[in-house]
Design an enzyme around this catalytic site. Structure first.
Site, PDB file in Angstrom:
ATOM      1  N   ARG A 142      38.228  22.510  31.910  1.00 24.12           N
ATOM      2  CA  ARG A 142      39.613  22.619  32.363  1.00 24.12           C
ATOM      3  C   ARG A 142      40.376  21.479  31.714  1.00 24.12           C
ATOM      4  NH1 ARG A 142      39.283  21.501  38.879  1.00 24.12           N
ATOM      5  NH2 ARG A 142      37.738  19.851  38.881  1.00 24.12           N
TER       6      ARG A 142
ATOM      7  N   CYS B  96      36.031  16.971  40.529  1.00 17.89           N
ATOM      8  CA  CYS B  96      34.870  17.860  40.556  1.00 17.89           C
ATOM      9  C   CYS B  96      34.552  18.377  39.154  1.00 17.89           C
ATOM     10  CB  CYS B  96      35.137  19.052  41.481  1.00 17.89           C
ATOM     11  SG  CYS B  96      35.460  18.609  43.197  1.00 17.89           S
TER      12      CYS B  96
END
Length: 419
Positions: A121, A116
C-alpha cells in the site's frame, strides 16, 4: 508483555456504544495544523493511535488538552521541524502530516510511516499528487524530504491511478491552502473523507464533492478555528454487530450510522442474521441457523476490507462452505493460522480464504498480527470453549476504544493482564 485473557462460551447481552471513527480522527488531528486558531474535536476515541498523534503534535509545538472524548488543539505554535522518527515509524496514518505540513509550511521532513503490515500500500499516489502541486521529493536515510523550495504549493488536476482513501485525504488537505484550484479525479468516497472535508469547510476551506469520485478544492489563505463532532466508527460498529451475531443473546449497538454499513448489513442478511435497524442503533437477536456466503472486498460503498477479518469468526458459525476475497490488501490473511490453532476449518488457497462451517472453536494461545486480525481473535475467543490468550495486543488497542470495558459490560469474561 500485556495479554488479553478470555474465558469463552458466555452469551453476551446488553448495550454497547460505538466510539468516534479511528480512520477519521487519525486524519482530522494532522489537518488541524492548517488552522490559525483553536480547533475542538468531540467524540475522539480513546485509542493508542490518538495518544501517538497527540504526542507528535506536542513535540511539534501544538498545545493540546484532552479530556474524556474531547480534544482541544491550538496549532499556532507548531514549528517546521523534522518529525520524530520513532512515533512516525509506528503509525501508518502519520502520512497525513505530509499534506498538512506542506499546506502550512511548503515543506516537511518526515520518517516513512509504519502501522499494520498488510502488503503493498505504497505512498506513491500521495507523492505523485504532491509533485503535481509543485513539491520535490528526496530521501536521506530513513527520512523523506518534501519541499516546494520556498514557493507556495499550487493547485493541480490530479487523477488517482488507484482508489485510495489516504491519498485522497492527503491531497485534499494539502490543496486546502494551495494557490489556485485542485481537482481530484477517481477520488475515494469513504465517509471518513466527508468527515475531514466537513472539518476543513467549517474552518473556512472551499471543498466540494467529497463523497463522490471528483473533489474540487479552491485554495484559501486562512483557516479559522471550529468545533467538530467525529463521525461514529463504522468498522467498530461492524465488529460489534458481527460479534453480537456470533455470541450474543440480544445486543444493541448504539451510535451507528446505518448508511455507512449498508453493504456489510446486506451480507449479514444474506447469511440469515436477524437484527432490527433503528434510527441510530442496531439490535442483534440471538441467532439460530446461518448460511455460508462469499465475501469480496471493494472500495466504498462496497464491502470494507477492514471488516472481512472481524466478520470471519461469525462465518465459521455458518453452515456450508464459503470464501473471502480481499481485493484491497492481499496479505490480510494473517488471522487464518491463528484461527486454525483454535480448531477452525479455514485455509488460504490461491490467495483466497476458504472456510467450512460450522467450526467448533476451542481456546488457545494466539497472536494478534494486525489491528483487525486482533479483533477477529477477540470474537473467536469469546465464541470458543475454554481459555484463549491473545498476545501482541498493542495492535488491538490501536483501534478499539475501551474494548475490555465494553465487552465486560456485555457479560464477557475478559481481562487485560501484565505478564
Amino acid at each position: 508483555m500485556r495479554k488479553i485473557i478470555i474465558n469463552g462460551g458466555k452469551a453476551l447481552s446488553g448495550e454497547v456504544a460505538v466510539s468516534g471513527a479511528k480512520n477519521s480522527v487519525v486524519a482530522l488531528i494532522p489537518a488541524i495544523i492548517l488552522a490559525d486558531d483553536i480547533v475542538i474535536l468531540d467524540g475522539v476515541p480513546a485509542i493508542s493511535d490518538v495518544d501517538s498523534l497527540i504526542e507528535i503534535m506536542e513535540l511539534m509545538g501544538a498545545t493540546v488538552n484532552y479530556h474524556g472524548d474531547t480534544l482541544e488543539i491550538d496549532p499556532r505554535g507548531v514549528q517546521d521541524i523534522p518529525m520524530p522518527y520513532g512515533k512516525i515509524n509506528s503509525l501508518r496514518a502519520s502520512y497525513y502530516f505530509y499534506g498538512s505540513l506542506l499546506g502550512r509550511f511548503g515543506q516537511a521532513v518526515v520518517g516513512l510511516p509504519g502501522g499494520c503490515d498488510l502488503g503493498p500500500r505504497p505512498i506513491d499516489l500521495h507523492l505523485k499528487a504532491f509533485e503535481a502541486m509543485g513539491v520535490e521529493v528526496s530521501y536521506e536515510g530513513e527520512n523523506m524530504n518534501l519541499s516546494t523550495n520556498g514557493q507556495k504549493i499550487h493547485g493541480a488536476h490530479i487523477y488517482m491511478d488507484t482508489v485510495s482513501v489516504g491519498a485522497t485525504i492527503n491531497t485534499m488537505v494539502a490543496a486546502t491552502k494551495a494557490q489556485g484550484k485542485t481537482v481530484i479525479e477517481n477520488a475515494a468516497r469513504e465517509p471518513e473523507i466527508i468527515d475531514v472535508a466537513t472539518l476543513l469547510n467549517n474552518m473556512g476551506a472551499h471543498i466540494r464533492g467529497a463523497g463522490t469520485d471528483i473533489i474540487t478544492i479552491q485554495g484559501v489563505q486562512k483557516l479559522h478555528g471550529t468545533r467538530h463532532q467525529v463521525i461514529p466508527d463504522r468498522i467498530e460498529a461492524g465488529t460489534y454487530i458481527a460479534l453480537a451475531a456470533a455470541i450474543g443473546k440480544g445486543v444493541k449497538i448504539t451510535n451507528v450510522l446505518y448508511e455507512h454499513l449498508e453493504s456489510f448489513i446486506a451480507k449479514l442478511e444474506e447469511m440469515g442474521v436477524r437484527m432490527t435497524v433503528e434510527e441510530d442503533a442496531i439490535f442483534v437477536e440471538k441467532q439460530e441457523s446461518l448460511k455460508a456466503i462469499t465475501i469480496k472486498t471493494s472500495p466504498y460503498p462496497g464491502f470494507a476490507t477492514d471488516l472481512q477479518q472481524p466478520l470471519t469468526p461469525l462465518l465459521l458459525k455458518a453452515d456450508g462452505r464459503g470464501t473471502i476475497i480481499d481485493t484491497i490488501y492481499e496479505k490480510r490473511i494473517n488471522h487464518v493460522p491463528e484461527l486454525m490453532r483454535m480448531g477452525a476449518d479455514i485455509s488460504v488457497i490461491g490467495g483466497q480464504i476458504v472456510y467450512q462451517g460450522p467450526s467448533r472453536l476451542t481456546g488457545a494461545q494466539v497472536k494478534a498480527t494486525d489491528l483487525r486480525a486482533g479483533a477477529a481473535l477477540v470474537t473467536a475467543g469469546l465464541m470458543a470453549e475454554g481459555k484463549t490468550e491473545i498476545t501482541n495486543i498493542e495492535f488491538i488497542l490501536r483501534g478499539y476504544a475501551s474494548i475490555i470495558a465494553k465487552l465486560t459490560a456485555l457479560g464477557a469474561d475478559i481481562q487485560l493482564i501484565e505478564d
